[in-house]
Design a protein around this motif. Structure first.
Motif, PDB file in Angstrom:
ATOM      1  N   LEU A 109       0.850  -1.188   0.000  1.00  0.00           N
ATOM      2  CA  LEU A 109       0.000   0.000   0.000  1.00  0.00           C
ATOM      3  C   LEU A 109       0.886   1.239   0.000  1.00  0.00           C
ATOM      4  O   LEU A 109       1.817   1.341   0.811  1.00  0.00           O
ATOM      5  CB  LEU A 109      -0.896  -0.012   1.239  1.00  0.00           C
ATOM      6  CG  LEU A 109      -1.742   1.229   1.503  1.00  0.00           C
ATOM      7  CD1 LEU A 109      -2.754   1.436   0.384  1.00  0.00           C
ATOM      8  CD2 LEU A 109      -2.439   1.127   2.855  1.00  0.00           C
ATOM      9  N   ASP A 144      -3.323   2.842 -10.772  1.00  0.00           N
ATOM     10  CA  ASP A 144      -2.322   1.767 -10.862  1.00  0.00           C
ATOM     11  C   ASP A 144      -2.656   0.615  -9.918  1.00  0.00           C
ATOM     12  O   ASP A 144      -1.986  -0.424  -9.953  1.00  0.00           O
ATOM     13  CB  ASP A 144      -0.928   2.297 -10.537  1.00  0.00           C
ATOM     14  CG  ASP A 144      -0.424   3.300 -11.550  1.00  0.00           C
ATOM     15  OD1 ASP A 144       0.172   4.317 -11.132  1.00  0.00           O
ATOM     16  OD2 ASP A 144      -0.616   3.066 -12.761  1.00  0.00           O
ATOM     17  N   THR A 145      -3.662   0.805  -9.078  1.00  0.00           N
ATOM     18  CA  THR A 145      -4.061  -0.247  -8.156  1.00  0.00           C
ATOM     19  C   THR A 145      -4.497  -1.492  -8.918  1.00  0.00           C
ATOM     20  O   THR A 145      -5.360  -1.420  -9.794  1.00  0.00           O
ATOM     21  CB  THR A 145      -5.216   0.240  -7.253  1.00  0.00           C
ATOM     22  OG1 THR A 145      -4.735   1.304  -6.424  1.00  0.00           O
ATOM     23  CG2 THR A 145      -5.744  -0.887  -6.377  1.00  0.00           C
ATOM     24  N   PRO A 199      -3.762   6.275  -8.202  1.00  0.00           N
ATOM     25  CA  PRO A 199      -4.788   5.306  -7.745  1.00  0.00           C
ATOM     26  C   PRO A 199      -5.181   4.306  -8.834  1.00  0.00           C
ATOM     27  O   PRO A 199      -5.476   3.153  -8.529  1.00  0.00           O
ATOM     28  CB  PRO A 199      -5.958   6.211  -7.356  1.00  0.00           C
ATOM     29  CG  PRO A 199      -5.304   7.482  -6.919  1.00  0.00           C
ATOM     30  CD  PRO A 199      -4.128   7.646  -7.840  1.00  0.00           C
ATOM     31  N   ARG A 253      -0.935  -6.513 -15.204  1.00  0.00           N
ATOM     32  CA  ARG A 253      -1.729  -6.168 -14.030  1.00  0.00           C
ATOM     33  C   ARG A 253      -3.206  -6.375 -14.332  1.00  0.00           C
ATOM     34  O   ARG A 253      -3.635  -6.307 -15.489  1.00  0.00           O
ATOM     35  CB  ARG A 253      -1.484  -4.726 -13.580  1.00  0.00           C
ATOM     36  CG  ARG A 253      -1.929  -3.665 -14.551  1.00  0.00           C
ATOM     37  CD  ARG A 253      -1.504  -2.294 -14.051  1.00  0.00           C
ATOM     38  NE  ARG A 253      -1.926  -1.225 -14.954  1.00  0.00           N
ATOM     39  CZ  ARG A 253      -1.556   0.039 -14.823  1.00  0.00           C
ATOM     40  NH1 ARG A 253      -0.740   0.407 -13.820  1.00  0.00           N
ATOM     41  NH2 ARG A 253      -1.992   0.958 -15.666  1.00  0.00           N
ATOM     42  N   THR A 309      -1.669  -1.395  -4.083  1.00  0.00           N
ATOM     43  CA  THR A 309      -2.789  -0.505  -3.797  1.00  0.00           C
ATOM     44  C   THR A 309      -2.261   0.906  -3.615  1.00  0.00           C
ATOM     45  O   THR A 309      -1.370   1.135  -2.795  1.00  0.00           O
ATOM     46  CB  THR A 309      -3.549  -0.945  -2.535  1.00  0.00           C
ATOM     47  OG1 THR A 309      -3.996  -2.299  -2.698  1.00  0.00           O
ATOM     48  CG2 THR A 309      -4.753  -0.048  -2.290  1.00  0.00           C
ATOM     49  N   VAL A 310      -2.795   1.830  -4.395  1.00  0.00           N
ATOM     50  CA  VAL A 310      -2.381   3.225  -4.332  1.00  0.00           C
ATOM     51  C   VAL A 310      -3.552   4.047  -3.815  1.00  0.00           C
ATOM     52  O   VAL A 310      -4.616   4.098  -4.450  1.00  0.00           O
ATOM     53  CB  VAL A 310      -1.931   3.738  -5.714  1.00  0.00           C
ATOM     54  CG1 VAL A 310      -1.400   5.166  -5.595  1.00  0.00           C
ATOM     55  CG2 VAL A 310      -0.872   2.819  -6.309  1.00  0.00           C
ATOM     56  N   SER A 311      -3.361   4.672  -2.678  1.00  0.00           N
ATOM     57  CA  SER A 311      -4.429   5.471  -2.080  1.00  0.00           C
ATOM     58  C   SER A 311      -4.311   6.921  -2.526  1.00  0.00           C
ATOM     59  O   SER A 311      -3.220   7.433  -2.754  1.00  0.00           O
ATOM     60  CB  SER A 311      -4.354   5.387  -0.556  1.00  0.00           C
ATOM     61  OG  SER A 311      -3.138   5.934  -0.097  1.00  0.00           O
ATOM     62  N   GLN A 348      -0.245  -7.767  -4.832  1.00  0.00           N
ATOM     63  CA  GLN A 348      -1.209  -6.669  -4.810  1.00  0.00           C
ATOM     64  C   GLN A 348      -0.498  -5.338  -4.631  1.00  0.00           C
ATOM     65  O   GLN A 348       0.345  -5.182  -3.741  1.00  0.00           O
ATOM     66  CB  GLN A 348      -2.210  -6.868  -3.667  1.00  0.00           C
ATOM     67  CG  GLN A 348      -3.206  -5.730  -3.483  1.00  0.00           C
ATOM     68  CD  GLN A 348      -4.229  -5.668  -4.598  1.00  0.00           C
ATOM     69  OE1 GLN A 348      -4.816  -6.690  -4.969  1.00  0.00           O
ATOM     70  NE2 GLN A 348      -4.475  -4.471  -5.130  1.00  0.00           N
ATOM     71  N   ALA A 407      -6.776  -5.076 -12.575  1.00  0.00           N
ATOM     72  CA  ALA A 407      -7.567  -4.370 -11.580  1.00  0.00           C
ATOM     73  C   ALA A 407      -8.911  -5.073 -11.423  1.00  0.00           C
ATOM     74  O   ALA A 407      -9.380  -5.762 -12.329  1.00  0.00           O
ATOM     75  CB  ALA A 407      -7.777  -2.921 -12.001  1.00  0.00           C
TER      76      ALA A 407
END
Length: 114
Positions: free
Chosen positions: A11, A86-87, A84, A35, A111-113, A109, A37
């Motif tokens: 993250l 790129d999540t 985000p 990737r 995860t980009v917030s 995984q 999503a």
């Protein structure tokens, strides 16, 4: 038989960086990073050939860099300026020399917030 093990996901806040690793056993040609999503199809992110030539999806050009350590049989994906969007779960795949079979890792995984 080729085995691929990805690591390095996690993250991170938007604008941050992560480096993914794909450690391969066996003799391989090119390695690709993909990737997927949630709810989307798997897409190709980057590829590196056995002689080091690389190519990227337009969405990650200038932000991601793929590199290869042939001595360690490991490929890295340096991801900078993460967004985000790129999540996703990131997978590496490789083509085995001789058989041309394609092998996949288990995924990691990212995860980009915002």
């Amino acid at each position: 038989q080729v085995q691929l093990v990805e690591s390095g996901g996690g993250l991170v806040q938007a604008g941050g960086s992560l480096r993914l690793s794909c450690a391969a056993s066996g003799s391989i040609f090119s390695i690709k990073w993909h990737r997927q999503a949630l709810g989307n199809q798997r897409e190709l992110v980057a590829v590196i050939t056995s002689d080091g030539a690389s190519n990227y999806a337009d969405s990650v050009k200038a932000r991601f860099a793929i590199s290869r350590d042939n001595a360690e049989n490991t490929v890295y994906l340096q991801m900078n300026s993460l967004k985000p969007e790129d999540t996703a779960v990131y997978y590496c795949s490789a083509v085995e020399r001789g058989t041309f079979n394609v092998y996949w890792g288990q995924g990691t995984q990212v995860t980009v917030s915002s």
